[in-house]
Scaffold this motif. Structure first.
Motif, PDB file in Angstrom:
ATOM      1  N   THR A 119       0.831  -1.205   0.000  1.00  0.00           N
ATOM      2  CA  THR A 119       0.000   0.000   0.000  1.00  0.00           C
ATOM      3  C   THR A 119       0.867   1.257   0.000  1.00  0.00           C
ATOM      4  O   THR A 119       2.013   1.235   0.438  1.00  0.00           O
ATOM      5  CB  THR A 119      -0.917   0.038   1.238  1.00  0.00           C
ATOM      6  OG1 THR A 119      -0.115   0.184   2.424  1.00  0.00           O
ATOM      7  CG2 THR A 119      -1.731  -1.234   1.344  1.00  0.00           C
ATOM      8  N   GLU A 285      -6.395   4.433  -0.971  1.00  0.00           N
ATOM      9  CA  GLU A 285      -5.891   3.093  -0.728  1.00  0.00           C
ATOM     10  C   GLU A 285      -6.924   2.161  -0.097  1.00  0.00           C
ATOM     11  O   GLU A 285      -6.936   0.962  -0.397  1.00  0.00           O
ATOM     12  CB  GLU A 285      -4.636   3.155   0.140  1.00  0.00           C
ATOM     13  CG  GLU A 285      -3.430   3.718  -0.598  1.00  0.00           C
ATOM     14  CD  GLU A 285      -3.037   2.836  -1.772  1.00  0.00           C
ATOM     15  OE1 GLU A 285      -2.202   1.938  -1.598  1.00  0.00           O
ATOM     16  OE2 GLU A 285      -3.587   3.046  -2.873  1.00  0.00           O
ATOM     17  N   ARG A 288      -9.063   0.988  -2.962  1.00  0.00           N
ATOM     18  CA  ARG A 288      -8.306   0.084  -3.843  1.00  0.00           C
ATOM     19  C   ARG A 288      -8.131  -1.284  -3.193  1.00  0.00           C
ATOM     20  O   ARG A 288      -8.343  -2.317  -3.836  1.00  0.00           O
ATOM     21  CB  ARG A 288      -6.941   0.695  -4.162  1.00  0.00           C
ATOM     22  CG  ARG A 288      -6.104  -0.137  -5.139  1.00  0.00           C
ATOM     23  CD  ARG A 288      -4.763   0.517  -5.410  1.00  0.00           C
ATOM     24  NE  ARG A 288      -3.865   0.454  -4.267  1.00  0.00           N
ATOM     25  CZ  ARG A 288      -3.041  -0.567  -4.015  1.00  0.00           C
ATOM     26  NH1 ARG A 288      -3.009  -1.616  -4.824  1.00  0.00           N
ATOM     27  NH2 ARG A 288      -2.248  -0.543  -2.957  1.00  0.00           N
TER      28      ARG A 288
END
Length: 300
Positions: A119, A285, A288
Protein backbone atom coordinates in the motif's frame (compact mmCIF):
# COMPACT_ATOMS: atom_id res chain seq x y z
CA UNK A 1 -21.10 -11.05 5.76
CA UNK A 2 -20.00 -10.60 9.36
CA UNK A 3 -16.73 -8.74 10.01
CA UNK A 4 -15.05 -8.39 13.38
CA UNK A 5 -12.83 -5.31 13.71
CA UNK A 6 -10.37 -5.73 16.56
CA UNK A 7 -9.13 -2.42 17.96
CA UNK A 8 -6.38 -1.31 20.34
CA UNK A 9 -8.16 2.02 20.86
CA UNK A 10 -5.47 4.13 19.16
CA UNK A 11 -6.87 6.71 16.76
CA UNK A 12 -4.33 6.15 13.99
CA UNK A 13 -4.86 2.38 14.03
CA UNK A 14 -8.64 2.75 14.21
CA UNK A 15 -8.57 5.04 11.18
CA UNK A 16 -6.86 2.28 9.18
CA UNK A 17 -9.23 -0.55 10.07
CA UNK A 18 -12.33 1.66 9.88
CA UNK A 19 -11.22 2.88 6.47
CA UNK A 20 -10.97 -0.66 5.14
CA UNK A 21 -14.25 -1.83 6.69
CA UNK A 22 -16.05 1.25 5.36
CA UNK A 23 -14.67 0.64 1.87
CA UNK A 24 -15.72 -3.02 2.02
CA UNK A 25 -19.21 -1.93 3.09
CA UNK A 26 -19.54 0.00 -0.17
CA UNK A 27 -18.93 -3.23 -2.12
CA UNK A 28 -20.45 -5.97 0.06
CA UNK A 29 -23.44 -6.40 2.34
CA UNK A 30 -21.69 -6.56 5.71
CA UNK A 31 -22.40 -6.38 9.43
CA UNK A 32 -19.40 -5.14 11.41
CA UNK A 33 -18.66 -5.60 15.12
CA UNK A 34 -15.94 -3.71 17.02
CA UNK A 35 -14.03 -5.72 19.63
CA UNK A 36 -11.41 -4.26 22.02
CA UNK A 37 -8.14 -6.17 21.87
CA UNK A 38 -7.77 -8.35 24.98
CA UNK A 39 -4.63 -8.32 27.10
CA UNK A 40 -1.61 -10.34 26.01
CA UNK A 41 -2.29 -12.88 28.78
CA UNK A 42 -5.92 -13.26 27.70
CA UNK A 43 -4.88 -13.58 24.05
CA UNK A 44 -2.42 -16.36 24.91
CA UNK A 45 -5.14 -18.17 26.88
CA UNK A 46 -7.53 -17.82 23.95
CA UNK A 47 -4.89 -19.22 21.60
CA UNK A 48 -4.58 -22.32 23.80
CA UNK A 49 -8.32 -22.78 24.34
CA UNK A 50 -9.27 -21.74 20.76
CA UNK A 51 -11.83 -19.36 22.29
CA UNK A 52 -12.05 -16.12 20.29
CA UNK A 53 -12.26 -12.58 21.74
CA UNK A 54 -15.58 -10.76 21.66
CA UNK A 55 -19.01 -11.31 23.17
CA UNK A 56 -20.47 -14.83 22.99
CA UNK A 57 -23.58 -13.30 21.41
CA UNK A 58 -21.66 -11.96 18.42
CA UNK A 59 -22.32 -13.90 15.22
CA UNK A 60 -19.43 -15.94 13.88
CA UNK A 61 -17.23 -13.77 11.63
CA UNK A 62 -16.25 -14.51 8.05
CA UNK A 63 -13.52 -11.88 8.20
CA UNK A 64 -11.50 -10.30 11.02
CA UNK A 65 -9.54 -7.07 10.62
CA UNK A 66 -7.05 -5.30 12.88
CA UNK A 67 -4.30 -2.67 13.00
CA UNK A 68 -1.73 -2.24 15.75
CA UNK A 69 0.55 -4.67 17.62
CA UNK A 70 -2.04 -5.43 20.30
CA UNK A 71 -4.44 -6.78 17.66
CA UNK A 72 -2.02 -9.25 16.06
CA UNK A 73 -2.43 -12.18 18.43
CA UNK A 74 -6.23 -11.70 18.74
CA UNK A 75 -6.41 -11.81 14.94
CA UNK A 76 -4.60 -15.15 15.00
CA UNK A 77 -6.77 -16.57 17.79
CA UNK A 78 -9.97 -15.50 16.03
CA UNK A 79 -8.79 -16.99 12.75
CA UNK A 80 -8.00 -20.27 14.48
CA UNK A 81 -11.22 -20.43 16.51
CA UNK A 82 -13.69 -19.33 13.82
CA UNK A 83 -11.92 -20.06 10.51
CA UNK A 84 -12.52 -16.43 9.55
CA UNK A 85 -10.17 -14.88 7.01
CA UNK A 86 -7.78 -12.51 8.81
CA UNK A 87 -6.49 -9.19 7.54
CA UNK A 88 -3.72 -7.31 9.32
CA UNK A 89 -2.88 -3.70 8.46
CA UNK A 90 0.76 -2.58 8.59
CA UNK A 91 3.66 -5.00 9.02
CA UNK A 92 2.77 -7.43 11.83
CA UNK A 93 4.91 -8.46 14.77
CA UNK A 94 4.05 -12.12 14.09
CA UNK A 95 4.97 -14.22 11.03
CA UNK A 96 3.24 -13.06 7.84
CA UNK A 97 2.08 -16.61 7.11
CA UNK A 98 -0.16 -16.52 10.20
CA UNK A 99 -2.50 -14.07 8.42
CA UNK A 100 -4.59 -14.58 5.31
CA UNK A 101 -3.78 -11.10 4.03
CA UNK A 102 -1.31 -8.39 5.08
CA UNK A 103 -1.72 -4.80 3.87
CA UNK A 104 1.80 -3.40 4.26
CA UNK A 105 3.19 0.01 3.23
CA UNK A 106 5.74 -0.06 0.44
CA UNK A 107 8.29 1.78 2.58
CA UNK A 108 8.56 -1.33 4.78
CA UNK A 109 10.20 -3.12 1.83
CA UNK A 110 8.62 -6.51 2.45
CA UNK A 111 9.34 -9.17 -0.18
CA UNK A 112 6.35 -9.93 -2.45
CA UNK A 113 4.18 -12.82 -1.27
CA UNK A 114 0.80 -14.16 -2.25
CA UNK A 115 -0.78 -12.89 1.00
CA UNK A 116 0.67 -9.34 0.82
CA UNK A 117 -0.82 -6.23 -0.76
CA UNK A 118 1.64 -3.34 -0.86
CA UNK A 119 0.00 0.00 0.00
CA UNK A 120 0.93 3.65 -0.37
CA UNK A 121 1.18 4.35 3.33
CA UNK A 122 -1.50 3.80 5.94
CA UNK A 123 -5.15 3.34 5.04
CA UNK A 124 -7.69 5.80 6.45
CA UNK A 125 -11.33 6.88 6.33
CA UNK A 126 -10.75 10.02 4.23
CA UNK A 127 -12.13 10.29 0.71
CA UNK A 128 -11.26 13.03 -1.79
CA UNK A 129 -13.37 16.11 -1.02
CA UNK A 130 -15.74 17.81 -3.41
CA UNK A 131 -16.05 21.03 -1.43
CA UNK A 132 -12.46 22.28 -1.59
CA UNK A 133 -12.07 26.05 -1.62
CA UNK A 134 -8.99 27.96 -2.69
CA UNK A 135 -9.35 30.30 0.29
CA UNK A 136 -9.39 27.50 2.90
CA UNK A 137 -6.30 25.89 4.41
CA UNK A 138 -5.52 23.37 7.11
CA UNK A 139 -2.31 22.91 9.14
CA UNK A 140 -1.83 19.69 11.11
CA UNK A 141 0.91 19.54 13.75
CA UNK A 142 2.31 16.40 15.36
CA UNK A 143 5.13 16.10 17.84
CA UNK A 144 8.37 14.33 18.76
CA UNK A 145 8.49 10.56 18.28
CA UNK A 146 10.92 7.66 18.15
CA UNK A 147 11.65 8.64 14.54
CA UNK A 148 11.79 12.44 14.82
CA UNK A 149 13.21 15.10 17.11
CA UNK A 150 11.43 18.42 17.57
CA UNK A 151 12.54 21.99 16.92
CA UNK A 152 9.79 24.44 18.00
CA UNK A 153 11.63 27.57 16.82
CA UNK A 154 12.26 26.25 13.30
CA UNK A 155 8.69 24.97 13.03
CA UNK A 156 7.34 28.36 14.14
CA UNK A 157 9.46 30.10 11.49
CA UNK A 158 8.06 27.78 8.81
CA UNK A 159 4.50 28.45 9.92
CA UNK A 160 5.02 32.21 9.95
CA UNK A 161 6.33 32.03 6.39
CA UNK A 162 3.36 29.97 5.21
CA UNK A 163 0.87 32.36 6.80
CA UNK A 164 2.66 35.46 5.49
CA UNK A 165 2.66 34.15 1.91
CA UNK A 166 -1.03 33.24 1.93
CA UNK A 167 -2.81 36.16 3.49
CA UNK A 168 -5.92 35.42 1.38
CA UNK A 169 -6.39 31.99 2.97
CA UNK A 170 -8.46 31.29 6.07
CA UNK A 171 -6.34 28.86 8.06
CA UNK A 172 -7.34 26.28 10.64
CA UNK A 173 -4.43 24.95 12.76
CA UNK A 174 -4.74 21.87 14.92
CA UNK A 175 -2.29 19.74 16.88
CA UNK A 176 -2.10 16.22 18.32
CA UNK A 177 -1.67 14.52 21.69
CA UNK A 178 2.12 14.44 21.03
CA UNK A 179 2.43 18.20 20.52
CA UNK A 180 4.63 19.73 23.27
CA UNK A 181 3.24 22.60 25.34
CA UNK A 182 5.92 24.97 23.98
CA UNK A 183 4.65 24.36 20.47
CA UNK A 184 1.04 24.68 21.57
CA UNK A 185 1.92 28.10 23.03
CA UNK A 186 3.48 29.08 19.68
CA UNK A 187 0.38 27.94 17.81
CA UNK A 188 -1.84 30.06 20.06
CA UNK A 189 0.37 33.05 19.26
CA UNK A 190 -0.36 32.63 15.53
CA UNK A 191 -4.11 33.06 15.95
CA UNK A 192 -5.55 36.09 14.20
CA UNK A 193 -8.49 37.31 12.09
CA UNK A 194 -7.87 34.65 9.42
CA UNK A 195 -5.99 32.07 11.48
CA UNK A 196 -7.69 29.89 14.09
CA UNK A 197 -5.94 27.47 16.43
CA UNK A 198 -8.09 24.54 17.53
CA UNK A 199 -6.41 22.15 20.01
CA UNK A 200 -6.93 18.46 19.30
CA UNK A 201 -9.04 18.14 22.44
CA UNK A 202 -11.67 20.28 20.69
CA UNK A 203 -11.70 18.23 17.47
CA UNK A 204 -12.93 14.79 16.46
CA UNK A 205 -12.89 12.61 13.35
CA UNK A 206 -15.82 14.51 11.83
CA UNK A 207 -14.02 17.84 12.33
CA UNK A 208 -10.85 16.54 10.67
CA UNK A 209 -12.80 15.05 7.77
CA UNK A 210 -14.79 18.26 7.20
CA UNK A 211 -11.74 20.53 7.14
CA UNK A 212 -9.74 18.15 4.96
CA UNK A 213 -12.69 18.21 2.55
CA UNK A 214 -12.74 22.00 2.45
CA UNK A 215 -9.02 22.80 2.38
CA UNK A 216 -7.40 23.30 -1.00
CA UNK A 217 -4.02 23.57 0.78
CA UNK A 218 -2.84 21.35 3.63
CA UNK A 219 0.45 21.55 5.55
CA UNK A 220 1.49 18.62 7.76
CA UNK A 221 4.53 18.00 9.96
CA UNK A 222 6.67 15.13 8.70
CA UNK A 223 6.48 13.08 11.90
CA UNK A 224 2.88 11.90 11.52
CA UNK A 225 2.36 9.15 8.96
CA UNK A 226 -1.39 9.00 9.58
CA UNK A 227 -1.92 12.75 9.12
CA UNK A 228 0.21 12.82 5.96
CA UNK A 229 -1.75 10.05 4.27
CA UNK A 230 -5.08 11.51 5.39
CA UNK A 231 -4.06 14.78 3.73
CA UNK A 232 -2.97 12.97 0.56
CA UNK A 233 -6.29 11.12 0.45
CA UNK A 234 -8.31 14.35 0.73
CA UNK A 235 -7.23 15.61 -2.68
CA UNK A 236 -5.78 19.01 -1.78
CA UNK A 237 -2.24 20.29 -2.33
CA UNK A 238 -0.04 18.95 0.47
CA UNK A 239 3.05 20.64 1.90
CA UNK A 240 5.51 19.02 4.29
CA UNK A 241 6.63 21.01 7.33
CA UNK A 242 10.16 19.80 7.98
CA UNK A 243 11.03 18.13 11.29
CA UNK A 244 14.57 16.88 12.10
CA UNK A 245 14.75 13.06 11.77
CA UNK A 246 16.61 11.01 14.36
CA UNK A 247 17.82 8.58 11.71
CA UNK A 248 17.34 7.76 8.06
CA UNK A 249 14.75 5.00 8.33
CA UNK A 250 11.68 3.68 6.56
CA UNK A 251 9.54 6.75 7.29
CA UNK A 252 12.15 9.05 5.78
CA UNK A 253 12.37 6.77 2.73
CA UNK A 254 8.61 6.95 2.39
CA UNK A 255 8.61 10.75 2.52
CA UNK A 256 11.36 10.96 -0.11
CA UNK A 257 9.37 8.67 -2.38
CA UNK A 258 6.25 10.83 -2.00
CA UNK A 259 8.31 13.90 -2.91
CA UNK A 260 9.82 12.11 -5.89
CA UNK A 261 6.34 11.22 -7.13
CA UNK A 262 5.28 14.84 -6.59
CA UNK A 263 2.53 13.90 -4.17
CA UNK A 264 3.79 16.40 -1.63
CA UNK A 265 6.20 19.34 -1.56
CA UNK A 266 8.78 19.96 1.17
CA UNK A 267 8.77 23.38 2.81
CA UNK A 268 12.33 24.20 1.66
CA UNK A 269 11.42 23.44 -1.96
CA UNK A 270 8.26 25.53 -1.75
CA UNK A 271 10.12 28.42 -0.13
CA UNK A 272 12.53 28.43 -3.09
CA UNK A 273 9.70 28.59 -5.61
CA UNK A 274 8.45 25.02 -6.12
CA UNK A 275 4.75 24.82 -6.90
CA UNK A 276 2.47 23.45 -4.19
CA UNK A 277 -0.05 21.56 -6.29
CA UNK A 278 -2.50 18.71 -5.75
CA UNK A 279 -1.77 15.34 -7.30
CA UNK A 280 -3.86 14.57 -10.37
CA UNK A 281 -5.27 11.46 -8.67
CA UNK A 282 -5.68 11.54 -4.86
CA UNK A 283 -4.71 8.48 -2.87
CA UNK A 284 -7.61 6.10 -2.23
CA UNK A 285 -5.89 3.09 -0.73
CA UNK A 286 -8.80 1.81 1.36
CA UNK A 287 -11.02 1.72 -1.73
CA UNK A 288 -8.31 0.08 -3.84
CA UNK A 289 -7.54 -2.57 -1.25
CA UNK A 290 -11.22 -3.33 -0.66
CA UNK A 291 -11.70 -3.88 -4.40
CA UNK A 292 -8.70 -6.24 -4.49
CA UNK A 293 -10.08 -8.21 -1.52
CA UNK A 294 -13.50 -8.58 -3.15
CA UNK A 295 -11.89 -9.66 -6.41
CA UNK A 296 -9.69 -12.18 -4.63
CA UNK A 297 -12.22 -13.76 -2.27
CA UNK A 298 -15.75 -12.84 -3.39
CA UNK A 299 -15.66 -12.72 -7.17
CA UNK A 300 -18.03 -15.65 -7.76
Amino acid sequence: MVIWRITDGKAGHDSQSLGLVSALASLLDIEAFTIPAPSLLASCAQLITTYPPGEPTFPKPEMVVGAGRATHLPLVTTRRATEARSIVLMKPSLPLAWFDLCLIPRHDRVSPKVNIIATDGALNTIRAGREQRDNRGLIMIGGPSVHFDWDPATLLAQLETVLARSSNVAWQITDSRRTPETTRHNLRSLAGPKTKYIPHEQTNDAWISQHLDEAATIWVTGDSVSMIYEALSAGGAVGLLEIPPRRDGRLQRGLRELRRRQRLTAFAEWREGALLAAAEIPLSEATRCAALIVHRWFND
